[in-house]
Design an enzyme around this catalytic site. Sequence first.
Site, PDB file in Angstrom:
ATOM      1  N   ASP A   1       0.852  -1.187   0.000  1.00  0.00           N
ATOM      2  CA  ASP A   1       0.000   0.000   0.000  1.00  0.00           C
ATOM      3  C   ASP A   1       0.887   1.237   0.000  1.00  0.00           C
ATOM      4  O   ASP A   1       2.060   1.171   0.355  1.00  0.00           O
ATOM      5  CB  ASP A   1      -0.840   0.044   1.292  1.00  0.00           C
ATOM      6  CG  ASP A   1      -2.140  -0.726   1.114  1.00  0.00           C
ATOM      7  OD1 ASP A   1      -2.337  -1.279   0.042  1.00  0.00           O
ATOM      8  OD2 ASP A   1      -2.929  -0.771   2.070  1.00  0.00           O
TER       9      ASP A   1
ATOM     10  N   ASP B   1      -4.424  -2.274   5.053  1.00  0.00           N
ATOM     11  CA  ASP B   1      -4.892  -1.696   6.308  1.00  0.00           C
ATOM     12  C   ASP B   1      -6.409  -1.665   6.416  1.00  0.00           C
ATOM     13  O   ASP B   1      -6.951  -1.323   7.448  1.00  0.00           O
ATOM     14  CB  ASP B   1      -4.334  -0.272   6.497  1.00  0.00           C
ATOM     15  CG  ASP B   1      -4.685   0.648   5.325  1.00  0.00           C
ATOM     16  OD1 ASP B   1      -5.537   0.262   4.503  1.00  0.00           O
ATOM     17  OD2 ASP B   1      -4.088   1.730   5.231  1.00  0.00           O
TER      18      ASP B   1
ATOM     19  N   ASP C   1      -8.948  -5.087   1.952  1.00  0.00           N
ATOM     20  CA  ASP C   1      -7.659  -5.728   1.666  1.00  0.00           C
ATOM     21  C   ASP C   1      -7.659  -7.195   2.085  1.00  0.00           C
ATOM     22  O   ASP C   1      -6.742  -7.938   1.719  1.00  0.00           O
ATOM     23  CB  ASP C   1      -6.526  -5.014   2.407  1.00  0.00           C
ATOM     24  CG  ASP C   1      -6.221  -3.653   1.806  1.00  0.00           C
ATOM     25  OD1 ASP C   1      -6.183  -3.555   0.579  1.00  0.00           O
ATOM     26  OD2 ASP C   1      -6.028  -2.694   2.569  1.00  0.00           O
TER      27      ASP C   1
END
Length: 955
Positions: free
Chosen positions: A455, A757, A761
Amino acid sequence: MESYLDENFSGVQPKNSPVEVLQRWRNLCSVVKNPKRRFRFTANLSKRGEAAAMRRTNQEKLRVAVLVSKAALQFIQGVPVSDYVVPEEVKAAGFQICADELGSIVEGHDVKKLKIHGGVDGIAQKLSTSTTNGLPADNKLLNHRQEIYGINKFTETQARGFLVFVWEALHDMTLIILAVCALVSLIVGIAMEGWPAGAHDGLGIVASILLVVFVTATSDYRQSLQFRDLDKEKKKISIQVTRNGYRQKMSIYDLLPGDIVHLSIGDQVPADGLFVSGFCVSIDESSLTGESEPVMISAENPFLLSGTKVQDGSCKMMITTVGMKTQWGKLMATLSEGGDDETPLQVKLNGVATFIGKIGLVFAVVTFAVLVQGLFSRKLGEGTHWSWSGDDALEMLEFFAIAVTIVVVAVPEGLPLAVTLSLAFAMKKMMNDKALVRHLAACETMGSATCICSDKTGTLTTNHMTVVKSCICMNVKDVDRQSDASSFCSEIPDSTVKLLLQSIFNNSGGEVVINKEGKLEILGSPTDAALLEFGLFLGGDFQGERQAPKLIKVEPFNSTKKRMGVVLELPGGGLRAHTKGASEIILAACDKVIDSNGEVVPLDEASIDHLKATINQFASEALRTLCLAYMELENGFSPNDPIPLSGYTCIGIVGIKDPVRPGVKESVAICRSAGITVRMVTGDNINTAKAIARECGILTDEGIAIEGPDFREKSEEELVKLIPKIQVMARSSPLDKHTLVKHLRTTFGEVVAVTGDGTNDAPALHEADIGLAMGIAGTEVAKESADVIILDDNFSTIVTVAKWGRSVYINIQKFVQFQLTVNVVALIVNFSSACLTGNAPLTAVQLLWVNMIMDTLGALALATEPPTDELMKRVPVGRGGNFISNVMWRNILGQSLYQFLVIWYLQVEGKAIFQLNGPDSDLILNTIIFNSFVFCQSSIGSFEASTTSLSSSTG
């Protein structure tokens, strides 16, 4: 050996291995020296079966409960009469409802009972709590509440004491046989030679057995303490709670019935409870029931169950039932006994132990047969084959003890446990380096990682966002926190400022609250916090703006829609919708804009070009861009209707700065030199993503950046050519991330680590070999889906995890090389000597001593070495790499040959070299041989400790 391992002990994945695969290798290791020790750190498949059955039961219970509650709704007329009697102890504590009644209402989805008790407000009253201010913070009252309703913890397996490990070590089958041999030796020896001369051999074996047992138990006990400490860290989960009128973070284990909990996307429901207020709440109950279909929660269906997850929306809930009084508590108690899956390396080393054990058993049988045959031949030559004495019995017993001890030494029972020891050591050290390993396999697999899909927000960047630029009323301005807000607002009409503040404060998942110190505190995601901070800078009043209009509908932000919207009923009448989100998506939904005079004008081509140029300018400066817009709605809008997707008026665009973390560029460079490709997957604008990726050193001249929508349109053939070159994916959806990971793993055979996070995901974290969640910014769903939690949300910590993973792999290789060398030498020396001379130079006591050095002390020395920077200068070992490399075989065979020649030379020429004569010459020579053998093992240990290229040929 490798073909045997591939055929029988492969197929176990780093996670989510099928039960059939886990059971298969257990069946192959059905006969082991000490099953209690060998299988201590493997999954309890029967307990897992119980947990699966419990889930099926829960699913059926809930299905029936929902049907019953629906039927009850049709027949409830007026307020039903209650026959519930409050228990005296509950009444004496100041409450009007007991834990069992609360459990039956929520777990049973009993609408009728809920209505009998006055609905959610009635339950709150009976629990002596407030749905607005929560529980009063009086410790005495909280203790009373805890005594009546219990604590929010599930029953765990009691920690085992040192004596339990001693008892388990005593279950070693070969040690039991040796103990019997020692007992017989004592009886016969004392009968023949008296005390104490006849007891020496027997007591020597007993002392050796006890020493082995206590050293083994000490090592295992220390290991268990490390796992216990790590388990405590795994259970540190906090949630937002209102108590005594203040919003605060609190451990889920401190929650009590009556607490008011705030839930948002990605949170896990911490206990059973009732919905108080909220919008669009969708709950995933699969962890509890196995049912994948999400459940909508509202005032009509207010029942929230512990362990389920918030898939969409946000709400307030009131806790009603905690701990073991919930189905989740009972399920977790069963699951905790199921244990973690064994790691691929543990399984592989169980295979090595089984393979070598079979060879050792053959050698032991043949050695015993040769020694007995030698005894018979000697007695036959002496003519005493019909006359057997106590000495002959002792000699025969010694032969048997040697054969059994060969099995003790040959079966490397410590190999699988050495993996666990190394993993436990690495996990403990990684905890100090801000990485919490939730699953053992992740620590091991991370050493083989060839790709990291990272990310951007919070991993590569600091996750501390601030609005630094804006384009409002078509005017681009820097936001200078040092200057006065009035100067910033001087060129913006008052009506636009008012509209902007209404949008910022109402269309937000965050809040501005007053904390215990009486200061303003901003709660929410970093993006929401940045906007709220901007609103406060403009002089806005959060509570005033929130209370003026009435909130009709909320559609929370998620990674798929990339937008958030609300509908407000204005104080003067009329409805207004506000939306915010990805700039190009929201701008495409606008057909009007507010100009520099504060007038709403059509969005013409020139205005669109200006706004697009502004977005690209902000993005090229590595700023995250958001567009804010609104529209007036007709009075016919219903809360059940979706918020419109087009027809908006653009209020403005903001550029949010999220600085790159210090050290990220260096960490990416380390990964590249270690053969690990770093890819950035983000939902941001492609220009923002490219700017950040270049700053981090991720995007190179050879790589490409692509947007999610373009990626989705590619065919399978195109993806095969494209994916190896992708270094940045922008405007990606969770499905894009999942698809990328799946292709990298299945098509290219890469070992992929993924950072995430958010709730969305979770699929990619599950799909990846190693899922890494952010400890600060991550949701509880992401953390639960992850194998490693990065506690400081720092990319450089991921590099540390990779380094430790490689260290584990190398350390285990060193230990395997050491143990196999000792095994080969011990077997060949005793076997060849028995065949050629009729006796074994290494006695049972001596072999037990060697076994202790190998199994326990050797593992402690070699399996717990810390990593070095050199580990990140070599390529990772891929999926197909042989665990025992060619270099290792060369070292094993070379060391074995060297040791065998030394010991054999001593056995043949030792008496002449050391001028040994007399009746004790054989005993002295065997002592010299044993000491030489031990010194040789010490030299191997030193050699292993200094070796840094054991797997260089397997890359």
